[in-house]
Design an enzyme around this catalytic site. Sequence first.
Site, PDB file in Angstrom:
ATOM      1  N   GLY A  90       0.771  -1.239   0.000  1.00 48.20           N
ATOM      2  CA  GLY A  90       0.000   0.000   0.000  1.00 48.20           C
ATOM      3  C   GLY A  90       0.799   1.285   0.000  1.00 48.20           C
ATOM      4  O   GLY A  90       0.213   2.367  -0.137  1.00 48.20           O
ATOM      5  N   GLU A 121       4.288  -6.328   2.111  1.00 47.77           N
ATOM      6  CA  GLU A 121       4.261  -6.815   0.718  1.00 47.77           C
ATOM      7  C   GLU A 121       3.956  -5.669  -0.249  1.00 47.77           C
ATOM      8  O   GLU A 121       2.891  -5.636  -0.864  1.00 47.77           O
ATOM      9  CB  GLU A 121       3.260  -7.967   0.563  1.00 47.77           C
ATOM     10  CG  GLU A 121       1.889  -7.655   1.107  1.00 47.77           C
ATOM     11  CD  GLU A 121       0.950  -8.838   1.071  1.00 47.77           C
ATOM     12  OE1 GLU A 121       1.410  -9.970   1.263  1.00 47.77           O
ATOM     13  OE2 GLU A 121      -0.258  -8.605   0.864  1.00 47.77           O
ATOM     14  N   PRO A 122       4.892  -4.745  -0.384  1.00 48.69           N
ATOM     15  CA  PRO A 122       4.666  -3.618  -1.302  1.00 48.69           C
ATOM     16  C   PRO A 122       4.765  -4.053  -2.761  1.00 48.69           C
ATOM     17  O   PRO A 122       5.577  -4.914  -3.106  1.00 48.69           O
ATOM     18  CB  PRO A 122       5.807  -2.658  -0.957  1.00 48.69           C
ATOM     19  CG  PRO A 122       6.906  -3.562  -0.483  1.00 48.69           C
ATOM     20  CD  PRO A 122       6.221  -4.700   0.232  1.00 48.69           C
ATOM     21  N   GLY A 123       3.929  -3.455  -3.590  1.00 43.87           N
ATOM     22  CA  GLY A 123       4.021  -3.682  -5.033  1.00 43.87           C
ATOM     23  C   GLY A 123       4.450  -2.396  -5.721  1.00 43.87           C
ATOM     24  O   GLY A 123       5.466  -2.325  -6.392  1.00 43.87           O
ATOM     25  N   ARG A 124       3.656  -1.353  -5.526  1.00 45.96           N
ATOM     26  CA  ARG A 124       3.920  -0.086  -6.201  1.00 45.96           C
ATOM     27  C   ARG A 124       5.277   0.509  -5.820  1.00 45.96           C
ATOM     28  O   ARG A 124       6.018   0.987  -6.678  1.00 45.96           O
ATOM     29  CB  ARG A 124       2.823   0.920  -5.804  1.00 45.96           C
ATOM     30  CG  ARG A 124       2.889   2.255  -6.550  1.00 45.96           C
ATOM     31  CD  ARG A 124       1.864   3.240  -5.954  1.00 45.96           C
ATOM     32  NE  ARG A 124       0.574   2.659  -5.775  1.00 45.96           N
ATOM     33  CZ  ARG A 124      -0.403   2.674  -6.694  1.00 45.96           C
ATOM     34  NH1 ARG A 124      -0.199   3.279  -7.839  1.00 45.96           N
ATOM     35  NH2 ARG A 124      -1.562   2.103  -6.446  1.00 45.96           N
ATOM     36  N   ARG A 145      -4.291   3.562 -16.115  1.00 42.48           N
ATOM     37  CA  ARG A 145      -4.521   4.256 -14.840  1.00 42.48           C
ATOM     38  C   ARG A 145      -5.212   5.617 -14.999  1.00 42.48           C
ATOM     39  O   ARG A 145      -6.134   5.929 -14.238  1.00 42.48           O
ATOM     40  CB  ARG A 145      -3.218   4.396 -14.046  1.00 42.48           C
ATOM     41  CG  ARG A 145      -2.558   3.040 -13.715  1.00 42.48           C
ATOM     42  CD  ARG A 145      -1.401   3.165 -12.734  1.00 42.48           C
ATOM     43  NE  ARG A 145      -1.871   3.450 -11.393  1.00 42.48           N
ATOM     44  CZ  ARG A 145      -1.865   4.630 -10.841  1.00 42.48           C
ATOM     45  NH1 ARG A 145      -1.377   5.674 -11.489  1.00 42.48           N
ATOM     46  NH2 ARG A 145      -2.333   4.799  -9.632  1.00 42.48           N
ATOM     47  N   TYR A 200      -8.712   5.399 -13.130  1.00 43.08           N
ATOM     48  CA  TYR A 200      -8.796   6.056 -11.818  1.00 43.08           C
ATOM     49  C   TYR A 200      -8.703   7.577 -11.904  1.00 43.08           C
ATOM     50  O   TYR A 200      -8.680   8.247 -10.875  1.00 43.08           O
ATOM     51  CB  TYR A 200      -7.643   5.596 -10.907  1.00 43.08           C
ATOM     52  CG  TYR A 200      -7.391   4.111 -10.862  1.00 43.08           C
ATOM     53  CD1 TYR A 200      -8.320   3.249 -10.283  1.00 43.08           C
ATOM     54  CD2 TYR A 200      -6.216   3.576 -11.377  1.00 43.08           C
ATOM     55  CE1 TYR A 200      -8.074   1.887 -10.240  1.00 43.08           C
ATOM     56  CE2 TYR A 200      -5.959   2.217 -11.330  1.00 43.08           C
ATOM     57  CZ  TYR A 200      -6.900   1.379 -10.765  1.00 43.08           C
ATOM     58  OH  TYR A 200      -6.658   0.031 -10.718  1.00 43.08           O
ATOM     59  N   CYS A 226     -10.205   3.944 -29.873  1.00 37.61           N
ATOM     60  CA  CYS A 226     -11.462   4.522 -30.334  1.00 37.61           C
ATOM     61  C   CYS A 226     -12.478   4.682 -29.212  1.00 37.61           C
ATOM     62  O   CYS A 226     -13.555   4.074 -29.238  1.00 37.61           O
ATOM     63  CB  CYS A 226     -12.015   3.676 -31.475  1.00 37.61           C
ATOM     64  SG  CYS A 226     -10.928   3.756 -32.879  1.00 37.61           S
TER      65      CYS A 226
END
Length: 417
Positions: free
Chosen positions: A223, A264-267, A304, A308, A334
Amino acid sequence: MQATKAHALIQAAERFGTPVYVYDQATILDRCRSLLAAIPYPRKKLLYAVKANSNQAVVKTILGAGFGLDCVSIGEVLLGRTLGAGTILYTHNNVADAEFSAAVKMARAAKPRVWINCDSLQRLADLPRRSACFVRINGPVGGGHHDHVITGGPDSKFGIPWEQMPEALSLAAARQHRIIGVHQHIGSGIRDVAKFERAIEVLLSVVRRYRFPDLEYVNFGGGIGVPYRPTEQPMDLRAFGAMLTGRFSEFCREAGRDLTLMLEPGRFPVAEAGYLVVRANTIKETPYGKTYVGVDSGFNHLVRPTMYGSYHHITNASNPRGKTRPYYVAGYICESGDIFTRGDGDENRAAPRELPEVRRGDLLVLHNAGAYGYVMASEYNMRPRPPEVLLSGGKLVLARRAKTVGELVREALGSGR
Ligand code: LLP
């Protein structure tokens, strides 16, 4: 952006064509090391959430920094195993029975160490008797940069509600499982240490209350956000690490237990390392006072902004010192939602962005595209995903080739095997 980095991105575009994803290995390693260094707590195991970027070169780099992996699918688990991961946590949600069984089978092997993180009471009951497992707990705290990415709290589909821990424990006892880990992940794109602190307190209060006699690991999830706008600040990593270490050490001391701390970071390890380089092909002035720059990519490659309303910084690598003026940067898909320049105003609507003059053929760079970029890309409009390139020690290495249009056509004809 440093001149050497900009030069490497231009070179990547010349060599591999546009659009192209480029990942800077030095930045990935820097983020991994700084996170590890920010947490003085000695018994820790950091996992990388593969969903953020599953390119093999990226995953290998992070494994090399001493991380294990957090995987959400059997595909990610198999990739991790092939790349030599030592530790894998399989955090599933609503997966098919066949996939769950395959993961359970892999959890029996000694290497890699695969742990199943149960997301529901039902899956806890499905595990073979006497399993060692994790449980994902959903407490009252959630957070994130957008509603779609808040994964904790009463409106979340994830985890076992914290009120149901008595059921989870009695179920585990009846099946003779050992719950060796508890897990919580409240959401994505959070840079507020106080928000993490509230969530950490919740998870520790659950452990205090229910004890979990076989517990070895406490996983506080991922997060951690990164700055996307030039005006934004990174999260204070030292403050985060000190708070986490303080809270966790105190908890272990009071409880007289030697627990291992997990994140457990991803970003965080990958977002700022990635760039999507595209080429401008059309400059369209409208009578309504708008200027569109058309580029050879779109939300099929970086969703993204459209999904978002996320802001992605854009630079003009071909004309960095040009006189600035406002542009809408539009993709070739399109759909009218295919606009990259978003997140500038209060709403997540498309908005013009000041950019150095863009000329036909200029290379534009979309920044912070290393996390949830390529992995969320599609072949919409029958266009291949871009190639991915690793910038390592000053060299550009192809890390995944792009499919050809011919391959897409053969696949569409049902003869792609
Ligand atoms: N652990 C679990 C169980 C997760 O669901 C996630 C992300 C992570 C760890 C890693 O979270 P991170 O450290 O990356 O925030 N596509 C969205 C983000 C979705 C995150 C989904 N879960 C975006 O582009 O912002």
